[in-house]
Scaffold this motif. Structure first.
Motif, mmCIF file in Angstrom:
data_model
loop_
_atom_site.group_PDB
_atom_site.id
_atom_site.type_symbol
_atom_site.label_atom_id
_atom_site.label_comp_id
_atom_site.label_asym_id
_atom_site.label_seq_id
_atom_site.Cartn_x
_atom_site.Cartn_y
_atom_site.Cartn_z
ATOM 1 N N ASP A 21 0.839 -1.194 0.000
ATOM 2 C CA ASP A 21 0.000 0.000 0.000
ATOM 3 C C ASP A 21 0.875 1.245 0.000
ATOM 4 O OD1 ASP A 21 -2.306 -1.474 0.067
ATOM 5 O OD2 ASP A 21 -2.414 -1.510 2.249
ATOM 6 N N LYS A 22 0.413 2.274 -0.704
ATOM 7 C CA LYS A 22 1.154 3.521 -0.780
ATOM 8 C C LYS A 22 0.482 4.561 0.097
ATOM 9 C CE LYS A 22 2.901 6.970 -4.049
ATOM 10 N NZ LYS A 22 2.931 7.395 -5.463
ATOM 11 N N ASN A 23 1.245 5.147 1.008
ATOM 12 C CA ASN A 23 0.730 6.171 1.911
ATOM 13 C C ASN A 23 0.683 7.509 1.181
ATOM 14 O OD1 ASN A 23 0.009 7.805 3.989
ATOM 15 N ND2 ASN A 23 1.841 7.464 5.222
ATOM 16 N N LEU A 24 -0.537 8.065 1.018
ATOM 17 C CA LEU A 24 -0.698 9.329 0.317
ATOM 18 C C LEU A 24 -0.754 10.519 1.264
ATOM 19 C CD1 LEU A 24 -3.298 8.368 -2.434
ATOM 20 C CD2 LEU A 24 -0.826 8.604 -2.657
ATOM 21 N N GLY A 25 -0.715 10.273 2.590
ATOM 22 C CA GLY A 25 -0.764 11.385 3.532
ATOM 23 C C GLY A 25 -2.188 11.806 3.821
ATOM 24 N N VAL A 53 -6.790 16.348 -7.265
ATOM 25 C CA VAL A 53 -7.356 17.212 -6.223
ATOM 26 C C VAL A 53 -8.188 16.376 -5.256
ATOM 27 C CG1 VAL A 53 -8.882 19.155 -5.725
ATOM 28 C CG2 VAL A 53 -7.389 19.209 -7.734
ATOM 29 N N MET A 54 -7.777 16.379 -3.995
ATOM 30 C CA MET A 54 -8.484 15.635 -2.960
ATOM 31 C C MET A 54 -8.500 16.443 -1.662
ATOM 32 S SD MET A 54 -6.964 11.762 -3.447
ATOM 33 C CE MET A 54 -5.239 12.273 -3.583
ATOM 34 N N TYR A 55 -9.517 16.159 -0.847
ATOM 35 C CA TYR A 55 -9.624 16.748 0.483
ATOM 36 C C TYR A 55 -9.675 15.617 1.505
ATOM 37 C CZ TYR A 55 -11.079 20.908 -2.122
ATOM 38 O OH TYR A 55 -11.137 21.959 -2.998
ATOM 39 N N ALA A 56 -8.982 15.807 2.617
ATOM 40 C CA ALA A 56 -9.001 14.835 3.701
ATOM 41 C C ALA A 56 -9.424 15.535 4.980
ATOM 42 C CB ALA A 56 -7.627 14.194 3.890
ATOM 43 N N GLY A 57 -10.387 14.938 5.684
ATOM 44 C CA GLY A 57 -10.834 15.474 6.960
ATOM 45 C C GLY A 57 -10.360 14.580 8.086
ATOM 46 N N ALA A 58 -9.748 15.173 9.089
ATOM 47 C CA ALA A 58 -9.202 14.402 10.205
ATOM 48 C C ALA A 58 -10.152 14.440 11.401
ATOM 49 C CB ALA A 58 -7.837 14.938 10.606
ATOM 50 N N ALA A 59 -10.066 13.417 12.226
ATOM 51 C CA ALA A 59 -10.942 13.306 13.388
ATOM 52 C C ALA A 59 -10.795 14.503 14.318
ATOM 53 C CB ALA A 59 -10.646 12.016 14.144
ATOM 54 N N THR A 66 -4.929 18.455 -1.237
ATOM 55 C CA THR A 66 -3.806 18.194 -2.138
ATOM 56 C C THR A 66 -4.229 18.507 -3.565
ATOM 57 O OG1 THR A 66 -2.250 16.530 -2.978
ATOM 58 C CG2 THR A 66 -4.437 15.744 -2.373
ATOM 59 N N THR A 67 -3.298 19.036 -4.346
ATOM 60 C CA THR A 67 -3.552 19.294 -5.767
ATOM 61 C C THR A 67 -2.570 18.530 -6.647
ATOM 62 O OG1 THR A 67 -2.165 21.285 -5.655
ATOM 63 C CG2 THR A 67 -4.548 21.575 -5.331
ATOM 64 N N ASP A 68 -1.797 17.630 -6.037
ATOM 65 C CA ASP A 68 -0.828 16.850 -6.806
ATOM 66 C C ASP A 68 -0.958 15.355 -6.519
ATOM 67 O OD1 ASP A 68 0.209 16.701 -4.268
ATOM 68 O OD2 ASP A 68 1.999 17.904 -4.692
ATOM 69 N N GLY A 69 -2.178 14.912 -6.321
ATOM 70 C CA GLY A 69 -2.427 13.485 -6.149
ATOM 71 C C GLY A 69 -1.964 12.908 -4.833
ATOM 72 N N GLY A 70 -1.777 13.746 -3.824
ATOM 73 C CA GLY A 70 -1.429 13.261 -2.501
ATOM 74 C C GLY A 70 0.033 13.404 -2.126
ATOM 75 N N LEU A 71 0.858 13.964 -3.013
ATOM 76 C CA LEU A 71 2.275 14.133 -2.678
ATOM 77 C C LEU A 71 2.464 15.204 -1.607
ATOM 78 C CD1 LEU A 71 3.884 13.921 -6.237
ATOM 79 C CD2 LEU A 71 3.794 12.146 -4.470
ATOM 80 N N ASN A 72 1.693 16.261 -1.699
ATOM 81 C CA ASN A 72 1.786 17.355 -0.737
ATOM 82 C C ASN A 72 0.383 17.747 -0.290
ATOM 83 O OD1 ASN A 72 4.802 18.235 -0.898
ATOM 84 N ND2 ASN A 72 4.143 18.065 -3.041
ATOM 85 N N TRP A 73 0.269 18.113 0.975
ATOM 86 C CA TRP A 73 -1.030 18.481 1.558
ATOM 87 C C TRP A 73 -0.919 19.828 2.262
ATOM 88 C CZ3 TRP A 73 -5.436 15.367 1.123
ATOM 89 C CH2 TRP A 73 -5.216 14.090 0.582
#
Length: 214
Positions: A21-25, A53-59, A66-73
């Motif tokens: 599995d690849k960790n995308l952050g 482009v993705m959004y992640a919500g943390a608990a 991210t705008t580069d597929g998960g490399l940077n957030w």
């Protein structure tokens, strides 16, 4: 026969070990400006037109983009008065519009309550709180937008925190407010409680893929 089984097991083990599995952050690092740790991820939203482009919500770590597929957030929820995120959804008709339901809904005693639903109209750069009185003190576990009419939205709501004391609610006056399903017909400005699941926590739901009435 035993030798054949052993060979198959060894082959299967090699296949499994080769699958990594690849960790995308986002990486669980301290955020320098807000003293936030990302922690566990409780919600994700992906752009319908741009796979990078993705959004992640943390608990309890806010919203990251991210705008580069998960490399940077990048942390984007500095306008919010809470960092407890339970759900995210992008408007299927305008991907600059994002809604965030606050309050983690994973039933752990350390899962913090939310303050309502926040809306961004500029791709997560700024946020406004919508009709907090319907949801504060509880957790918005999921949000769905009608693809045929962005003004029509549904939200599911659970208690905050786990059993038996729901300590995460910290005796919030609205901790035992209405649960279940809610509907908005004005883009989240106001919400109607749907009576079919009164006082039952709803952690997840889906809209029919071809019939938004179901």
């Amino acid at each position: 026969m035993k030798q054949l089984i052993l060979v198959l097991v060894l082959i299967w083990g090699a296949v499994v070990s080769a699958s990594v599995d690849k960790n995308l952050g986002p990486s669980p690092l301290l955020h320098s400006d807000n003293n936030l740790n990302v922690g566990r991820i409780s919600a994700m939203a992906l752009s319908p037109t741009d796979a990078d482009v993705m959004y992640a919500g943390a608990a309890d770590g806010g919203i990251w983009k991210t705008t580069d597929g998960g490399l940077n957030w990048r942390f984007v929820s500095q306008d919010m008065s809470t960092t407890a995120i339970g759900s995210l959804v992008i408007d299927p008709n305008d991907e600059q519009v994002i809604y965030a339901g606050t309050g983690e809904s994973n039933y752990a005693n350390h899962s913090r309550y939310g303050l309502g639903i926040f809306k961004s109209s500029d791709g997560g750069e700024s946020w406004v709180l919508l009709h907090a009185s319907s949801f504060k003190g509880r957790s918005v576990s999921q949000l769905v937008i009608d693809p045929n009419n962005s003004q029509v939205m549904y939200a599911s709501v659970t208690h905050a925190g786990g059993f038996p004391e729901r300590v995460a609610a910290k005796k919030h006056p609205n901790a035992y407010g209405k649960l279940g399903m809610f509907k908005s017909t004005d883009g989240g400005q106001t919400w109607q409680h749907l009576s079919g699941l009164t006082n039952f926590s709803v952690s997840s739901f889906q809209m029919h893929p071809t019939n938004s009435k179901n």
